[in-house]
Design a protein around this motif. Structure first.
Motif, PDB file in Angstrom:
ATOM      1  N   PHE A 116      -7.234   0.857 -99.525  1.00 35.27           N
ATOM      2  CA  PHE A 116      -6.311  -0.227 -99.196  1.00 35.27           C
ATOM      3  C   PHE A 116      -6.581  -1.453-100.050  1.00 35.27           C
ATOM      4  O   PHE A 116      -5.658  -2.074-100.573  1.00 35.27           O
ATOM      5  CB  PHE A 116      -6.424  -0.581 -97.704  1.00 35.27           C
ATOM      6  N   ILE A 117      -7.848  -1.811-100.208  1.00 34.20           N
ATOM      7  CA  ILE A 117      -8.232  -3.000-100.957  1.00 34.20           C
ATOM      8  C   ILE A 117      -7.777  -2.888-102.409  1.00 34.20           C
ATOM      9  O   ILE A 117      -7.264  -3.846-102.990  1.00 34.20           O
ATOM     10  CB  ILE A 117      -9.760  -3.234-100.846  1.00 34.20           C
ATOM     11  N   ASP A 118      -7.936  -1.701-103.001  1.00 33.84           N
ATOM     12  CA  ASP A 118      -7.525  -1.491-104.388  1.00 33.84           C
ATOM     13  C   ASP A 118      -6.025  -1.694-104.590  1.00 33.84           C
ATOM     14  O   ASP A 118      -5.576  -2.020-105.681  1.00 33.84           O
ATOM     15  CB  ASP A 118      -7.913  -0.083-104.866  1.00 33.84           C
ATOM     16  N   LYS A 119      -5.257  -1.491-103.520  1.00 35.57           N
ATOM     17  CA  LYS A 119      -3.803  -1.687-103.599  1.00 35.57           C
ATOM     18  C   LYS A 119      -3.409  -3.110-103.212  1.00 35.57           C
ATOM     19  O   LYS A 119      -2.229  -3.420-103.118  1.00 35.57           O
ATOM     20  CB  LYS A 119      -3.081  -0.698-102.679  1.00 35.57           C
ATOM     21  N   GLY A 120      -4.421  -3.960-102.943  1.00 33.92           N
ATOM     22  CA  GLY A 120      -4.137  -5.338-102.551  1.00 33.92           C
ATOM     23  C   GLY A 120      -3.647  -5.463-101.120  1.00 33.92           C
ATOM     24  O   GLY A 120      -3.038  -6.459-100.750  1.00 33.92           O
ATOM     25  N   GLU A 121      -3.906  -4.445-100.318  1.00 27.28           N
ATOM     26  CA  GLU A 121      -3.450  -4.445 -98.925  1.00 27.28           C
ATOM     27  C   GLU A 121      -4.602  -4.815 -97.995  1.00 27.28           C
ATOM     28  O   GLU A 121      -5.770  -4.653 -98.331  1.00 27.28           O
ATOM     29  CB  GLU A 121      -2.933  -3.045 -98.537  1.00 27.28           C
ATOM     30  N   LEU A 122      -4.245  -5.303 -96.803  1.00 27.87           N
ATOM     31  CA  LEU A 122      -5.251  -5.547 -95.780  1.00 27.87           C
ATOM     32  C   LEU A 122      -5.730  -4.216 -95.232  1.00 27.87           C
ATOM     33  O   LEU A 122      -4.951  -3.265 -95.123  1.00 27.87           O
ATOM     34  CB  LEU A 122      -4.661  -6.369 -94.632  1.00 27.87           C
ATOM     35  N   VAL A 123      -6.993  -4.150 -94.901  1.00 27.12           N
ATOM     36  CA  VAL A 123      -7.523  -2.945 -94.273  1.00 27.12           C
ATOM     37  C   VAL A 123      -6.911  -2.869 -92.876  1.00 27.12           C
ATOM     38  O   VAL A 123      -6.943  -3.855 -92.133  1.00 27.12           O
ATOM     39  CB  VAL A 123      -9.065  -2.992 -94.212  1.00 27.12           C
ATOM     40  N   PRO A 124      -6.329  -1.738 -92.495  1.00 31.69           N
ATOM     41  CA  PRO A 124      -5.690  -1.636 -91.179  1.00 31.69           C
ATOM     42  C   PRO A 124      -6.678  -1.842 -90.025  1.00 31.69           C
ATOM     43  O   PRO A 124      -7.873  -1.559 -90.156  1.00 31.69           O
ATOM     44  CB  PRO A 124      -5.144  -0.205 -91.143  1.00 31.69           C
ATOM     45  N   ASP A 125      -6.151  -2.343 -88.909  1.00 34.69           N
ATOM     46  CA  ASP A 125      -6.980  -2.611 -87.729  1.00 34.69           C
ATOM     47  C   ASP A 125      -7.809  -1.397 -87.333  1.00 34.69           C
ATOM     48  O   ASP A 125      -8.987  -1.536 -87.001  1.00 34.69           O
ATOM     49  CB  ASP A 125      -6.110  -3.018 -86.534  1.00 34.69           C
ATOM     50  N   GLU A 126      -7.210  -0.229 -87.344  1.00 36.01           N
ATOM     51  CA  GLU A 126      -7.908   0.976 -86.877  1.00 36.01           C
ATOM     52  C   GLU A 126      -9.197   1.194 -87.667  1.00 36.01           C
ATOM     53  O   GLU A 126     -10.242   1.487 -87.106  1.00 36.01           O
ATOM     54  CB  GLU A 126      -6.967   2.192 -86.981  1.00 36.01           C
ATOM     55  N   LEU A 127      -9.133   1.017 -88.974  1.00 34.70           N
ATOM     56  CA  LEU A 127     -10.314   1.197 -89.823  1.00 34.70           C
ATOM     57  C   LEU A 127     -11.297   0.040 -89.631  1.00 34.70           C
ATOM     58  O   LEU A 127     -12.510   0.255 -89.536  1.00 34.70           O
ATOM     59  CB  LEU A 127      -9.905   1.331 -91.286  1.00 34.70           C
ATOM     60  N   THR A 128     -10.780  -1.177 -89.550  1.00 34.31           N
ATOM     61  CA  THR A 128     -11.641  -2.337 -89.301  1.00 34.31           C
ATOM     62  C   THR A 128     -12.393  -2.150 -87.986  1.00 34.31           C
ATOM     63  O   THR A 128     -13.603  -2.392 -87.912  1.00 34.31           O
ATOM     64  CB  THR A 128     -10.801  -3.636 -89.258  1.00 34.31           C
ATOM     65  N   ASN A 129     -11.703  -1.689 -86.963  1.00 34.71           N
ATOM     66  CA  ASN A 129     -12.330  -1.467 -85.656  1.00 34.71           C
ATOM     67  C   ASN A 129     -13.454  -0.432 -85.757  1.00 34.71           C
ATOM     68  O   ASN A 129     -14.521  -0.608 -85.169  1.00 34.71           O
ATOM     69  CB  ASN A 129     -11.296  -1.005 -84.628  1.00 34.71           C
ATOM     70  N   ARG A 130     -13.227   0.632 -86.501  1.00 36.79           N
ATOM     71  CA  ARG A 130     -14.258   1.668 -86.659  1.00 36.79           C
ATOM     72  C   ARG A 130     -15.484   1.115 -87.387  1.00 36.79           C
ATOM     73  O   ARG A 130     -16.621   1.434 -87.035  1.00 36.79           O
ATOM     74  CB  ARG A 130     -13.700   2.883 -87.408  1.00 36.79           C
ATOM     75  N   ILE A 131     -15.249   0.303 -88.403  1.00 38.42           N
ATOM     76  CA  ILE A 131     -16.358  -0.276 -89.161  1.00 38.42           C
ATOM     77  C   ILE A 131     -17.165  -1.234 -88.281  1.00 38.42           C
ATOM     78  O   ILE A 131     -18.393  -1.227 -88.312  1.00 38.42           O
ATOM     79  CB  ILE A 131     -15.839  -0.945 -90.458  1.00 38.42           C
TER      80      ILE A 131
END
Length: 188
Positions: A52-67
């Motif tokens: 996501f970061i490489d595409k300039g996008e925000l990391v989705p909540d679901e992934l942020t929550n897992r991290i």
């Protein structure tokens, strides 16, 4: 002690989180640092975030929550932590509630730092000059403050209703602000 530190960009969250971590002997956990660590170490979560970061996008909540869940479960966080940069929206509050319930570790308090808009703009302008940060243009700063006001500031009401909110003026001497936070937390 398990704390959230919240407030708009430029209010001094990172500075105060570091001082509180030292005072209480617990780690500061910044979602940005977690992402950088996982990406640098090429973990499964880091590689997923990088897509996501490489595409300039925000990391989705679901992934942020897992991290965040993974980080809060690590040994150095067993006796407490200060979470900086999370939660940022209502769905992340819900996810954090679930994570804490699963870990059996309730939130101790939410420290909310505040400062006038003009003070924040001036601080970030100085930070851009000192650190050479390209993301601290007046337009980018205004946009981040607007996103905070719309998405994150309303979360403070949720934590106030739960009796967890500690409001602190983020303007003044750094050590005096820290003393105010510690005093408010220790009085709880």
């Amino acid at each position: 002690m398990r704390l959230l530190i919240m407030g708009p960009q430029g209010v001094g969250k990172g500075t105060q989180a570091a001082k509180l971590a030292e005072h209480y002997g617990i780690p500061t956990i910044s979602t940005g640092d977690i992402f950088r660590f996982n990406i640098k170490n090429k973990t499964e979560l880091g590689l997923e975030a990088l897509k996501f970061i490489d595409k300039g996008e925000l990391v989705p909540d679901e992934l942020t929550n897992r991290i965040v869940e993974d980080r809060l479960g690590q040994d150095d966080a067993k006796n407490g932590w200060i979470l900086d940069g999370y939660p940022r929206n209502a769905s992340q509050v819900e996810a954090l509630d679930g994570i804490l319930a699963k870990l059996g570790t309730p939130l101790s308090a939410v420290v909310a730092l505040d400062a006038d808009h003009d003070v924040l703009m001036e601080r970030m302008k100085k930070r851009a000059e000192i650190e050479g940060r390209s993301d601290d243009t007046p337009e980018a700063i205004a946009k981040r403050l607007d996103v905070y006001a719309k998405e994150t500031a309303p979360l403070l009401d949720t934590y106030e209703q739960r009796g967890l909110l500690v409001k602190i003026d983020g303007v003044g001497d750094i050590d005096a602000i820290q003393a105010n936070i510690v005093s408010a937390l220790d009085a709880r």
